[in-house]
Motif scaffolding. Structure first.
Motif, PDB file in Angstrom:
ATOM      1  N   LEU A   1      10.064  -1.192   2.748  1.00  0.00           N
ATOM      2  CA  LEU A   1       8.985  -1.336   1.738  1.00  0.00           C
ATOM      3  C   LEU A   1       8.756  -2.949   2.184  1.00  0.00           C
ATOM      4  CD1 LEU A   1       6.918  -0.874  -0.083  1.00  0.00           C
ATOM      5  CD2 LEU A   1       8.547  -1.562  -2.028  1.00  0.00           C
ATOM      6  N   ALA A   2       8.116  -2.884   3.359  1.00  0.00           N
ATOM      7  CA  ALA A   2       7.735  -4.591   3.660  1.00  0.00           C
ATOM      8  C   ALA A   2       6.468  -5.072   3.398  1.00  0.00           C
ATOM      9  CB  ALA A   2       8.250  -4.559   5.152  1.00  0.00           C
ATOM     10  N   PHE A   3       6.171  -6.283   3.207  1.00  0.00           N
ATOM     11  CA  PHE A   3       4.922  -6.896   2.904  1.00  0.00           C
ATOM     12  C   PHE A   3       4.605  -8.031   4.059  1.00  0.00           C
ATOM     13  CE2 PHE A   3       5.164  -4.368  -0.793  1.00  0.00           C
ATOM     14  CZ  PHE A   3       3.905  -4.045  -1.194  1.00  0.00           C
ATOM     15  N   SER A   4       3.332  -8.275   4.286  1.00  0.00           N
ATOM     16  CA  SER A   4       2.844  -9.268   4.938  1.00  0.00           C
ATOM     17  C   SER A   4       1.816 -10.030   3.932  1.00  0.00           C
ATOM     18  CB  SER A   4       2.385  -9.190   6.264  1.00  0.00           C
ATOM     19  OG  SER A   4       1.594 -10.145   7.068  1.00  0.00           O
ATOM     20  N   MET A   5       2.158 -11.222   3.743  1.00  0.00           N
ATOM     21  CA  MET A   5       1.304 -11.839   2.716  1.00  0.00           C
ATOM     22  C   MET A   5       1.236 -13.470   3.002  1.00  0.00           C
ATOM     23  SD  MET A   5       3.948 -11.702  -0.531  1.00  0.00           S
ATOM     24  CE  MET A   5       5.511 -12.562  -0.379  1.00  0.00           C
TER      25      MET A   5
ATOM     26  N   LEU B   1       0.641 -17.382   1.116  1.00  0.00           N
ATOM     27  CA  LEU B   1       0.936 -18.123  -0.124  1.00  0.00           C
ATOM     28  C   LEU B   1      -0.259 -18.080  -1.076  1.00  0.00           C
ATOM     29  CD1 LEU B   1       3.561 -20.578   0.118  1.00  0.00           C
ATOM     30  CD2 LEU B   1       3.817 -18.104  -0.114  1.00  0.00           C
ATOM     31  N   ALA B   2      -1.575 -17.822  -0.408  1.00  0.00           N
ATOM     32  CA  ALA B   2      -2.859 -18.064  -1.213  1.00  0.00           C
ATOM     33  C   ALA B   2      -2.707 -16.898  -1.937  1.00  0.00           C
ATOM     34  CB  ALA B   2      -3.824 -17.868  -0.465  1.00  0.00           C
ATOM     35  N   GLU B   3      -2.293 -15.451  -1.567  1.00  0.00           N
ATOM     36  CA  GLU B   3      -2.203 -14.114  -2.182  1.00  0.00           C
ATOM     37  C   GLU B   3      -0.844 -13.617  -2.279  1.00  0.00           C
ATOM     38  OE1 GLU B   3      -4.397 -13.097  -4.181  1.00  0.00           O
ATOM     39  OE2 GLU B   3      -6.346 -14.044  -3.690  1.00  0.00           O
ATOM     40  N   PRO B   4       0.228 -14.086  -2.815  1.00  0.00           N
ATOM     41  CA  PRO B   4       1.684 -13.673  -2.760  1.00  0.00           C
ATOM     42  C   PRO B   4       1.908 -12.516  -3.480  1.00  0.00           C
ATOM     43  CG  PRO B   4       1.526 -15.512  -4.175  1.00  0.00           C
ATOM     44  CD  PRO B   4      -0.146 -15.518  -3.639  1.00  0.00           C
ATOM     45  N   PHE B   5       1.305 -11.447  -3.146  1.00  0.00           N
ATOM     46  CA  PHE B   5       1.391 -10.262  -3.974  1.00  0.00           C
ATOM     47  C   PHE B   5       2.922  -9.991  -4.673  1.00  0.00           C
ATOM     48  CE2 PHE B   5       2.293  -5.480  -4.351  1.00  0.00           C
ATOM     49  CZ  PHE B   5       1.324  -5.217  -5.233  1.00  0.00           C
ATOM     50  N   THR B   6       3.888 -10.144  -3.766  1.00  0.00           N
ATOM     51  CA  THR B   6       5.209  -9.630  -4.211  1.00  0.00           C
ATOM     52  C   THR B   6       5.793 -10.748  -5.079  1.00  0.00           C
ATOM     53  OG1 THR B   6       6.589 -10.485  -2.573  1.00  0.00           O
ATOM     54  CG2 THR B   6       5.587  -8.338  -2.058  1.00  0.00           C
ATOM     55  N   LEU B   7       5.483 -11.606  -5.115  1.00  0.00           N
ATOM     56  CA  LEU B   7       5.867 -12.930  -5.888  1.00  0.00           C
ATOM     57  C   LEU B   7       4.872 -12.834  -7.533  1.00  0.00           C
ATOM     58  CD1 LEU B   7       6.046 -15.857  -3.514  1.00  0.00           C
ATOM     59  CD2 LEU B   7       7.675 -13.997  -4.187  1.00  0.00           C
ATOM     60  N   ASN B   8       4.070 -12.162  -7.473  1.00  0.00           N
ATOM     61  CA  ASN B   8       3.443 -12.226  -8.628  1.00  0.00           C
ATOM     62  C   ASN B   8       3.815 -11.396  -9.832  1.00  0.00           C
ATOM     63  OD1 ASN B   8       0.907 -13.535  -7.562  1.00  0.00           O
ATOM     64  ND2 ASN B   8       0.106 -11.698  -7.004  1.00  0.00           N
ATOM     65  N   VAL B   9       5.074 -10.698  -9.788  1.00  0.00           N
ATOM     66  CA  VAL B   9       5.887 -10.257 -10.822  1.00  0.00           C
ATOM     67  C   VAL B   9       6.454 -11.419 -11.773  1.00  0.00           C
ATOM     68  CG1 VAL B   9       7.398  -8.810 -11.515  1.00  0.00           C
ATOM     69  CG2 VAL B   9       6.432  -8.100  -9.446  1.00  0.00           C
ATOM     70  N   ASN B  10       6.705 -12.449 -10.849  1.00  0.00           N
ATOM     71  CA  ASN B  10       7.225 -13.466 -11.774  1.00  0.00           C
ATOM     72  C   ASN B  10       5.896 -14.087 -12.450  1.00  0.00           C
ATOM     73  OD1 ASN B  10       7.519 -16.401 -12.007  1.00  0.00           O
ATOM     74  ND2 ASN B  10       9.491 -16.358 -10.631  1.00  0.00           N
TER      75      ASN B  10
ATOM     76  N   VAL C   1       3.870 -14.793   5.571  1.00  0.00           N
ATOM     77  CA  VAL C   1       5.224 -14.454   5.603  1.00  0.00           C
ATOM     78  C   VAL C   1       5.510 -12.830   5.614  1.00  0.00           C
ATOM     79  CG1 VAL C   1       6.173 -16.718   4.816  1.00  0.00           C
ATOM     80  CG2 VAL C   1       5.731 -14.724   3.148  1.00  0.00           C
ATOM     81  N   ARG C   2       6.496 -12.269   6.232  1.00  0.00           N
ATOM     82  CA  ARG C   2       6.828 -11.079   6.113  1.00  0.00           C
ATOM     83  C   ARG C   2       8.089 -10.720   5.280  1.00  0.00           C
ATOM     84  NH1 ARG C   2       9.754  -6.931   8.661  1.00  0.00           N
ATOM     85  NH2 ARG C   2       8.752  -4.865   8.639  1.00  0.00           N
ATOM     86  N   CYS C   3       8.147  -9.954   4.397  1.00  0.00           N
ATOM     87  CA  CYS C   3       9.467  -9.867   3.747  1.00  0.00           C
ATOM     88  C   CYS C   3       9.508  -8.540   3.109  1.00  0.00           C
ATOM     89  CB  CYS C   3       9.406 -10.706   2.377  1.00  0.00           C
ATOM     90  SG  CYS C   3       8.140 -10.212   0.931  1.00  0.00           S
ATOM     91  N   ILE C   4      11.030  -8.129   3.194  1.00  0.00           N
ATOM     92  CA  ILE C   4      11.330  -6.579   2.653  1.00  0.00           C
ATOM     93  C   ILE C   4      11.825  -6.779   1.328  1.00  0.00           C
ATOM     94  CG2 ILE C   4      12.657  -4.839   3.348  1.00  0.00           C
ATOM     95  CD1 ILE C   4      13.116  -5.803   6.154  1.00  0.00           C
ATOM     96  N   LEU C   5      11.341  -5.633   0.530  1.00  0.00           N
ATOM     97  CA  LEU C   5      11.646  -5.397  -0.873  1.00  0.00           C
ATOM     98  C   LEU C   5      12.608  -4.436  -1.003  1.00  0.00           C
ATOM     99  CD1 LEU C   5       8.836  -6.876  -0.934  1.00  0.00           C
ATOM    100  CD2 LEU C   5       8.333  -5.307  -3.163  1.00  0.00           C
TER     101      LEU C   5
ATOM    102  N   GLY D   1      -4.607   3.243   2.590  1.00  0.00           N
ATOM    103  CA  GLY D   1      -5.923   2.557   1.888  1.00  0.00           C
ATOM    104  C   GLY D   1      -5.627   1.478   0.967  1.00  0.00           C
ATOM    105  N   ALA D   2      -4.394   1.167   0.785  1.00  0.00           N
ATOM    106  CA  ALA D   2      -3.949   0.060  -0.146  1.00  0.00           C
ATOM    107  C   ALA D   2      -3.218  -1.117   0.677  1.00  0.00           C
ATOM    108  CB  ALA D   2      -3.318   0.465  -1.490  1.00  0.00           C
ATOM    109  N   HIS D   3      -3.355  -2.062  -0.047  1.00  0.00           N
ATOM    110  CA  HIS D   3      -2.452  -3.379   0.591  1.00  0.00           C
ATOM    111  C   HIS D   3      -2.606  -3.374   2.127  1.00  0.00           C
ATOM    112  CE1 HIS D   3      -0.246  -3.489  -3.139  1.00  0.00           C
ATOM    113  NE2 HIS D   3       0.344  -2.236  -2.891  1.00  0.00           N
ATOM    114  N   VAL D   4      -3.956  -3.261   2.504  1.00  0.00           N
ATOM    115  CA  VAL D   4      -4.432  -3.122   3.602  1.00  0.00           C
ATOM    116  C   VAL D   4      -4.175  -4.235   4.691  1.00  0.00           C
ATOM    117  CG1 VAL D   4      -6.203  -1.288   3.494  1.00  0.00           C
ATOM    118  CG2 VAL D   4      -6.825  -3.478   3.203  1.00  0.00           C
ATOM    119  N   GLY D   5      -4.013  -5.373   4.299  1.00  0.00           N
ATOM    120  CA  GLY D   5      -3.839  -6.537   4.805  1.00  0.00           C
ATOM    121  C   GLY D   5      -2.476  -7.064   4.786  1.00  0.00           C
TER     122      GLY D   5
END
Length: 554
Positions: A298-302, A304-313, A402-406, A431-435
């Motif tokens: 489960l890896a994301f590329s994001m 800092l304008a749209e930091p999806f995985t950090l938005n839980v904070n 950045v690319r990160c692994i959850l 179809g989701a998280h396409v970017g």
């Protein structure tokens, strides 16, 4: 329809039985015969399967193609990887039912939870529907390349019945009865089931929890019961604090229809092992709950304008929807940084694994692209979080990517999960998280990296998990198996070379939106959907839309 002979391959029929050398004759959209030595006389087309496995088409049960289907009815990139049927609407995020006044709200919700571009949704979705049956009718008019099914999403259902209050409060008794009626209508029209989320990761407009997270237990149980009363479909849950995985098993026993939840992924904490034991105990009690597992990290590329995985904070959540300059000021503020760190300290939910962060794109620091964030931080004499924000602030538009692994990056533990009985292959999120990610190549990854290279399971078992097991879970009649009378959804792949291929970034969505795609798999020779080839000799062909709407049987 034409008659097609698939000749010279090894038939792996989806049941888990050993593969056998046989030919497959397809006539009028269905499998007519499966046996060795079928004559080519009378066949309009002969497809060579020498050296290949001939299998049922793969079924992807966790996609978000609800909107993309309108501007891309080929459903790329899934169609390149042997997928012939998809299930959309997962996590409770369908785009129907919806009212005209809530279309923008739906789009903005999808923007935050599934990284869908509002401009693309506005330009690409015709919005010629309101009810869920009307949505299915609209999709049914498209030249679908693949078979398509969709859940009714809880967030859309709440907005349809409650309006803007869906983002604020629990439902009244009257509103709940109306939701039950709308859901029952959708199930009767052919919905794949009902999907909901109570996950803390799912924040919608302006960082608020998505509407389904405001549902109280009586609402969830009543909607689950509606699916049970219909006697068809699946309940899909993304768990959270208000509905943890261990409570799902009793709810399934009370409801009757199968449940699935996302996701069972390997974690450095070992929490996945506890969930495996929980699942085994649930099945011993008769609970039909299928956690979804995946062969991919489960890896994301994001950015800092749209930091999806950090938005839980919660500190990041407060910035969702904020202007770029407001975000820059927050990132530069030592007090804000300390508050964000304290929020992670107080909660164990999705604390960043800084050692997995890599600099993917940095126009201001090209020399750092490919570097690990922890190494950059060490060179600068600061903590990784500070280094991340400092690098982001060096970009005019916070465009540091950045690319990160959850999770799911321990090969031995992933292998353990993939081999576990009563788990479903899912979470491609196509179809989701396409970017941010592209996990649509799940099937080719499993067959190449985990079956051939690691020997985690046999080809026959992998095919069963990708086909008949999925069809049986959803009650898809005459699919997921190669036998006379079944629909001729077929994939022909080379077991010695099959692989997912590279991922690349393109800008081919409406309004010039970007996405990641995987359009060059290896070893996927032919694909048929309802007896019509959509891929021949590793090249996509214009098939004129052979896909169908599919619905669970009772």
């Amino acid at each position: 329809m034409s008659t097609i002979l698939i000749r010279g391959g090894t038939v792996v029929d989806g049941t888990g039985a050993p593969g056998v050398a046989a030919d497959v004759l397809v006539r009028d959209g269905r499998v007519a015969e499966v046996r060795p030595g079928l004559p080519a006389d009378g066949a309009d087309t002969v497809l060579d399967a020498t050296g290949c496995v001939v299998a049922p088409g793969f079924i992807d049960i966790h996609t978000h193609y609800d909107a993309q289907v309108f501007w891309d009815p080929a459903l790329t990139p899934s169609c390149f990887h042997g997928v012939t049927t998809v299930v959309a609407g997962n996590c409770g995020f369908s785009i129907a039912p919806t009212r005209p006044e809530h279309r923008e709200l739906i789009a903005r919700t999808l923007e935050n939870v599934e990284d869908m571009d509002v401009a693309a949704l506005s330009a690409g979705v015709p919005w010629d529907f309101s009810s869920f049956p009307e949505y299915l009718q609209s999709v049914g008019r498209l030249p679908l390349a693949l078979n398509f099914a969709a859940y009714v999403g809880h967030t859309a259902l709440r907005l349809y019945v409650m309006g803007d209050d869906a983002y604020e409060r629990a439902a009244t008794a009257d509103e709940l009865e109306r939701m039950r009626a709308v859901l029952a209508e959708a199930l009767d029209a052919g919905a794949a089931g009902f999907a909901t989320s109570v996950a803390p990761t799912h924040r919608g407009v302006d960082g608020k929890p998505v509407p389904s997270r405001f549902a109280e237990r009586d609402e969830l149980e009543a909607l689950f019961r509606t699916v049970g009363e219909a006697g068809r479909g699946v309940v899909e849950v993304t768990p959270g604090h208000s509905l943890p995985p261990d409570e799902i098993y009793e709810l399934q026993l009370a409801t009757g229809v199968p449940f699935t939840f996302t996701a069972l992924l390997s974690s450095p904490t070992g929490s996945h092992r506890r969930l495996v034991e929980l699942n085994r105990a649930g099945w011993e009690r008769g609970a039909r709950v299928w956690p979804q597992v995946s062969p991919r990290p489960l890896a994301f590329s994001m950015t800092l304008a749209e930091p999806f995985t950090l938005n839980v904070n919660p500190r990041f959540a407060e910035l969702m929807g904020a202007a770029l300059e407001d975000r820059r000021r927050a990132y530069a503020d030592p007090g804000w940084r300390a508050s964000a760190l304290e929020a992670w300290h107080e909660s164990a939910t999705m604390v960043p694994r800084w050692d997995t962060y890599e600099v993917a794109e940095s126009p201001a620091h090209r020399d750092l692209e490919g570097a690990r964030l922890t190494d950059v931080a060490a060179q600068r004499g600061c903590e990784p979080f500070a280094a991340l924000l400092d690098l982001g602030l060096d970009e005019a538009d916070l465009g540091l990517r950045v690319r990160c692994i959850l999770a799911n990056d321990d090969p031995d533990e992933v292998a353990f999960l993939l081999a576990e009985e009563h788990c479903a292959l899912g979470l491609s999120d196509a179809g989701a998280h396409v970017g941010q990610l592209c996990d649509a190549p799940q099937a080719t990854d499993l067959l190449g990296n985990w079956v051939r290279e690691r020997g985690v399971m046999s080809v026959e078992e992998a095919v069963r998990r990708l086909t008949k097991a999925q069809a049986d879970l959803f009650g898809l009649v005459d699919r997921g198996e190669l036998r006379p009378g079944a629909w001729a959804d077929v994939v022909v792949f080379d077991p010695d070379t099959v692989a997912p291929g590279p991922i690349r970034r393109v800008a081919d969505f409406p309004a010039g939106s970007e996405r990641l795609t995987a359009d060059a798999p290896v070893g996927v020779r032919h694909v048929l959907v309802n007896g019509v080839p959509i891929r021949v000799d590793e090249q996509q062909v214009d098939a004129g839309g052979p896909g169908q709407l599919v619905a669970p049987g009772r």
